[in-house]
Design an enzyme around this catalytic site. Structure first.
Site, PDB file in Angstrom:
ATOM      1  N   PRO A  81       0.555  -1.174  -0.639  1.00  0.00           N
ATOM      2  CG  PRO A  81       0.008  -0.663   2.418  1.00  0.00           C
ATOM      3  CD  PRO A  81       0.306  -2.100   1.246  1.00  0.00           C
ATOM      4  CB  SER A 110      -2.925   2.893   0.265  1.00  0.00           C
ATOM      5  OG  SER A 110      -2.490   4.204   1.030  1.00  0.00           O
ATOM      6  CD  GLN A 140      -1.311   1.679   4.775  1.00  0.00           C
ATOM      7  OE1 GLN A 140      -2.133   2.412   3.308  1.00  0.00           O
ATOM      8  NE2 GLN A 140       0.204   1.588   5.267  1.00  0.00           N
ATOM      9  CE1 TYR A 142      -0.326   5.338   8.699  1.00  0.00           C
ATOM     10  CE2 TYR A 142      -1.617   5.077   6.391  1.00  0.00           C
ATOM     11  CZ  TYR A 142      -0.854   4.789   7.088  1.00  0.00           C
ATOM     12  OH  TYR A 142       0.361   4.681   6.017  1.00  0.00           O
ATOM     13  CE  LYS A 232       3.147  -1.986   4.972  1.00  0.00           C
ATOM     14  NZ  LYS A 232       3.818  -1.210   5.076  1.00  0.00           N
ATOM     15  CG  HIS A 256       5.279   3.632   6.945  1.00  0.00           C
ATOM     16  ND1 HIS A 256       4.566   3.432   7.462  1.00  0.00           N
ATOM     17  CD2 HIS A 256       4.968   4.341   6.437  1.00  0.00           C
ATOM     18  CE1 HIS A 256       3.343   3.966   6.789  1.00  0.00           C
ATOM     19  NE2 HIS A 256       3.755   4.734   6.575  1.00  0.00           N
ATOM     20  N   GLY A 310       7.132  -1.508  -3.198  1.00  0.00           N
ATOM     21  CA  GLY A 310       6.000  -0.098  -2.612  1.00  0.00           C
ATOM     22  C   GLY A 310       6.646   0.633  -4.195  1.00  0.00           C
ATOM     23  NE  ARG A 311      10.183   5.693  -1.491  1.00  0.00           N
ATOM     24  CZ  ARG A 311      10.987   5.554  -0.448  1.00  0.00           C
ATOM     25  NH1 ARG A 311      10.739   3.651   0.391  1.00  0.00           N
ATOM     26  NH2 ARG A 311      10.676   5.681   0.790  1.00  0.00           N
TER      27      ARG A 311
END
Length: 365
Positions: A81, A110, A140, A142, A232, A256, A310-311
């Protein structure tokens, strides 16, 4: 016909970063503090060398792997994500999810996907799920301090068909990302103005809950959703043991991408102690710094059940939307397959610590 100029993820990164503006380039490339963890996530892989075995039947190589109950990926690489894919391409997360679906991969969506200043800035979780199908399996999460809002979000993603949540546990506060602070006046508005559209009117409700503890948040989640609960951001044996104790369904070893606390142990270096602490009781995934199929192989050899990137997904998007992400996944998949074959591994179960040795050592792990 000229050969494809993009043969590696390094080629993809170079091409992508040349196509975007300075603010976007720094937002993607940089992390917290002096970016030491960002760099070491990638360089950690180079302390390991491969120990190839020969005269093994590798005419057929099986890279398929179970990810969730009843869900098998064609190869052990998924898209981690990350938020606001529209910075890379107008089709954003929908294109990323479609690419994962086309290649038989998995995507973690995400929470930034549903966070935006206005609908045109982002996709809904339903949009991404529709584009990704079974591939869009993880969402994901938060935790904000408004539990009513969080209940609404969980019900919404459960109804949309997601299979698991990735509770991000390494973000009680947002890390100090120097380039973002300097570039703040130029950042897209959806990175500086956060809301959940019609889901919440009080923007004060969107403060990250920094009071979370094991004994409260996991029972609350179980009472609120039937989705699998994964954590995560685990990077120590102590927390891995607590995760098992509290009955989570899986772990993602992660810092992260170096965007939270600089000077953290690189994700790959944290992996072995987490694997040892878990003792095979729950799956252990890892993300951070993967740039080659050989990196995936080394993470698997150190005990990871699955590897996230990710990137590189953002680089792929910038280089051609869905097709660019497919190209990125294809490069990693084929590099991993070749590495397995040349190392004498016909299946993932044969990728073990015995395939590696530390630089400067003459012994296998």
């Amino acid at each position: 016909m000229d050969p494809d100029p993009i043969q590696t993820l390094a080629d993809l990164e170079r091409t992508a970063l040349a196509r975007v503006d300075k603010v976007t380039r720094e937002y993607w490339a940089h992390g917290a503090g002096k970016n030491i963890t960002v760099r070491e996530n990638a360089t950690a892989f180079d302390q390991y060398r491969l120990r190839p075995r020969v005269l093994r039947n590798v005419s057929k190589i099986d890279m398929s792997t179970p990810v969730l109950k009843g869900l098998v990926a064609d190869f052990p690489i998924g898209i981690a994500p990350s938020g606001w894919h529209k910075m890379a391409h107008p089709d954003g997360e929908a294109a990323t999810a479609a690419a994962a679906r086309a290649l038989g991969s998995i995507m973690g969506v995400s929470m930034g996907t549903v966070v935006g200043a206005s609908p045109e800035d982002c996709y809904s979780p339903e949009d991404v799920k529709a584009a990704g199908g079974d591939a869009a399996a993880f969402f994901q999460l938060y935790m904000f301090n408004d539990r009513k809002l969080m209940s609404d979000v969980l019900r919404r993603i459960e109804k949309a068909g997601y299979r698991a949540i990735l509770l991000t546990v390494d973000t009680p506060y947002v890390g100090k990302r120097v380039s973002e602070i300097r570039n703040r006046p130029q950042l897209p508005r959806f990175l500086t103005t956060i809301n959940f559209g019609t889901m919440v009117a009080d923007t004060g409700s969107l403060k990250i809950d920094s009071s979370l503890v094991w004994e409260e948040i996991l029972p609350w989640l179980r009472s609120t959703t039937s989705l699998e609960i994964w954590l995560k951001g685990i990077s120590t044996a102590e927390d891995a043991a607590l995760a098992v104790q509290h009955g989570v369904d899986g772990i993602v070893v992660s810092n992260h991408g170096g965007r939270q606390l600089d000077l953290c142990v690189p994700a790959l270096d944290a992996l072995p102690e987490v694997v040892a602490a878990v003792q095979g009781k729950i799956p252990v995934h890892v993300d951070g710094g993967v740039r080659r199929g050989e990196d995936v192989f080394r993470a698997l050899a150190l005990g990871a059940d699955f590897v996230w990137i990710g990137r590189p997904a953002l680089w792929g998007l910038a280089c051609g939307g869905q097709q660019g992400v497919e190209r990125m996944l294809t490069i990693l998949r084929e590099e991993l397959k070749l590495c397995m074959g040349l190392a004498g591994c016909a299946s993932l179960k044969e990728v073990t610590p015995a395939c590696l040795r530390l630089v400067g050592s003459s012994a296998k792990l």
